[in-house]
Design an enzyme around this catalytic site. Sequence first.
Site, PDB file in Angstrom:
ATOM      1  N   GLU A 118       0.515  -1.583  -5.457  1.00 24.95           N
ATOM      2  CA  GLU A 118       1.924  -1.818  -5.107  1.00 24.95           C
ATOM      3  C   GLU A 118       2.133  -3.244  -4.594  1.00 24.95           C
ATOM      4  O   GLU A 118       3.061  -3.950  -4.994  1.00 24.95           O
ATOM      5  CB  GLU A 118       2.374  -0.822  -4.025  1.00 24.95           C
ATOM      6  N   GLU A 120      -4.225   9.874   8.614  1.00 28.50           N
ATOM      7  CA  GLU A 120      -5.288   9.200   7.873  1.00 28.50           C
ATOM      8  C   GLU A 120      -6.579   9.220   8.698  1.00 28.50           C
ATOM      9  O   GLU A 120      -7.671   9.127   8.170  1.00 28.50           O
ATOM     10  CB  GLU A 120      -4.885   7.755   7.539  1.00 28.50           C
ATOM     11  N   LYS A 179      -5.551  -5.917   3.095  1.00 31.85           N
ATOM     12  CA  LYS A 179      -6.959  -6.082   3.495  1.00 31.85           C
ATOM     13  C   LYS A 179      -7.834  -6.207   2.252  1.00 31.85           C
ATOM     14  O   LYS A 179      -8.669  -7.081   2.137  1.00 31.85           O
ATOM     15  CB  LYS A 179      -7.379  -4.886   4.352  1.00 31.85           C
ATOM     16  N   LYS A 195      -5.425   7.029  -6.746  1.00 34.98           N
ATOM     17  CA  LYS A 195      -5.212   5.655  -7.257  1.00 34.98           C
ATOM     18  C   LYS A 195      -5.921   5.490  -8.606  1.00 34.98           C
ATOM     19  O   LYS A 195      -5.387   4.891  -9.533  1.00 34.98           O
ATOM     20  CB  LYS A 195      -5.745   4.633  -6.250  1.00 34.98           C
TER      21      LYS A 195
HETATM   22  O1  F6P Z   1      -4.301   3.862   0.463  1.00 30.64           O
HETATM   23  C1  F6P Z   1      -4.410   3.864   1.825  1.00 30.64           C
HETATM   24  C2  F6P Z   1      -4.741   2.490   2.341  1.00 30.64           C
HETATM   25  O2  F6P Z   1      -6.015   2.114   1.993  1.00 30.64           O
HETATM   26  C3  F6P Z   1      -4.538   2.399   3.841  1.00 30.64           C
HETATM   27  O3  F6P Z   1      -5.631   2.834   4.569  1.00 30.64           O
HETATM   28  C4  F6P Z   1      -4.234   0.939   3.999  1.00 30.64           C
HETATM   29  O4  F6P Z   1      -3.645   0.676   5.222  1.00 30.64           O
HETATM   30  C5  F6P Z   1      -3.305   0.712   2.825  1.00 30.64           C
HETATM   31  O5  F6P Z   1      -3.830   1.536   1.771  1.00 30.64           O
HETATM   32  C6  F6P Z   1      -3.161  -0.694   2.346  1.00 30.64           C
HETATM   33  O6  F6P Z   1      -4.392  -1.228   2.004  1.00 30.64           O
HETATM   34  P1  F6P Z   1      -4.562  -2.834   1.853  1.00 30.64           P
HETATM   35  O7  F6P Z   1      -4.236  -3.438   3.167  1.00 30.64           O
HETATM   36  O8  F6P Z   1      -5.977  -3.028   1.436  1.00 30.64           O
HETATM   37  O9  F6P Z   1      -3.581  -3.288   0.789  1.00 30.64           O
END
Ligand code: F6P
Length: 557
Positions: free
Chosen positions: A217, A358, A211, A517
């Site tokens: 990662e 969460e 998102k 993070k």
């Molecule tokens: O670190 C938690 C989080 O923000 C979750 O809420 C989310 O689903 C996941 O990391 C991955 O986030 P993204 O889809 O922005 O890579």
Amino acid sequence: MTAAAPSDLAEQRRALAGTTLADLFARDPRRFDRLSLAWDGWLVDLSKERLGADTLPLLIAHADAAGLPGWIRALFAGEKVNQSERKPALHTALRQTGDSPLVVEGRNIIPDIRAAQSRMRTVAAQIRGGLRVGAAGRPIRAVVNLGIGGSDLGAFLVCSALARPPRARGSTGPQTQGVDVSFVANVDPEHLTRALAPHDPATTLFVIASKSFTTQETLANAASAKTWLLAALGKGVDVSSHFIAITGNAPAARAFGVASADILPIWSWVSGRHSLWSPVGLPIALKIGWEGYEKLLAGAASVDAHFRETPLERNLPVLLGLTGWWNGAHLRHAERVVIPYSQALFRLPAYLQQLVLESHGKRVARDGSARAEPASPALWGDVGSNAQHAFFQWLHQGPREAPVEFIVPIDASHPVADHQTLLVANALAQAQALLVGRSPDAIRAELTAQGMAGLDLEAAVAARVCPGNRASTMLLMPELSAYRLGQLLALYEHRTFVEAVLYGINPFDEFGVEYGKTLTGPIVAALSDGSALPADTDSSTLGLVAHVRTQTKLTGR
Ligand code: F6P
């Protein structure tokens, strides 16, 4: 409906304190009929939960007074139920049947959803049909989803739950598996390495699901995937045909090298842990086909309608949510255990951990004030019947009670002899054993009959006593199909929302994940090139970094 004063619920807890579940059953021969609910082929049994005759009516009155019906309306209407981020939470819109408008920030979002779904459908048909080719001109046959958290857990769960078994050895029928879909979430190089090992770069496509398109990662895995492709297909080759991105950050995806036509949206009004109904579900459509994905959406939509329209006292997500809140906020259980009696649902506990923890892991109330009530219980679990041979010892004889949720598809997707009967019987028996337990007298009689006596007998009795009187909920679902799985996941989404309303928290933000993070960056630098850590770094972290630097190849030493 008269409002239930908090004292009423506290009084209810006190009244139940000395009462066993067996007492509750003895007092009310119709307890099962009164506390189980059938809906659309489902049967949800709450009668083994610590609910007295008045508990649910009091909880319903409390929920009503807490404005739950209004919150449910607000959720579906697209109001800013995510107060801290001033956003709606409209995962339900993604499975809305019919095109009645839903306006967010002055824009009807339904056409956007339909457009994205039509692109998902086209992309899935192209790849499943062998019409999407890579840089070498060969059809894509393997898709690797690169995503973590909500951009992995839901799609991985559904794909692993609904994947059909591989074609039987020697059978000549059509290839039933569709496209080979796999998931890489961890930055642990082992995860990517193992996932890529069986694949040919020329026929492998990566779905970068993020998102934010900032998740370390996922970006590391995407960069290494590109390196893997270029190493095999040639340094200067355009490998953009091997990438699709699903994100709310299209500029970053373009900068990575994904073609605009291959970028599918995630909207700000969908939280990651509710995003499998959005284009994040593309791997599902690739795995089970668009019709299968539509059935998943339809299952969830049927629970949305039930949740939205059914009075509280017969509303499944509400009754499950009230029971969960009662167990956490009033009976003060520190954990709840989820046991799906279905090997295909082996990813469900992990998925629910993100959805529930969460959402509920909040120390402040919706208005930012400190929370007085105990937190929502931790959630853990594994599949049945495997778990019986792992941690059920703790559930039956451990020092404290942890309410258990048994999730049991009654019919097997691929029956083998009487295996399914054995599986369902085990689930029912375990719930019964937790309820009934084994009394010292019963055990003493049995062991005495075997000739035991004296201190040995008493020691043997003590070791075998199961206190019982341990609560559980049984969710019986007709079978595990795309439609039913859609129902199951929507059920848990909405019960999680109900509990959040009762806890007085905002279930849609997750600020707590960010700090860790931010601390990673300086440690990466310190490990990589010996950069100094901030002056206020604690001695433990300093010591650990120093140790790793002397012990590892990480530093390229
Ligand atoms: O670190 C938690 C989080 O923000 C979750 O809420 C989310 O689903 C996941 O990391 C991955 O986030 P993204 O889809 O922005 O890579």
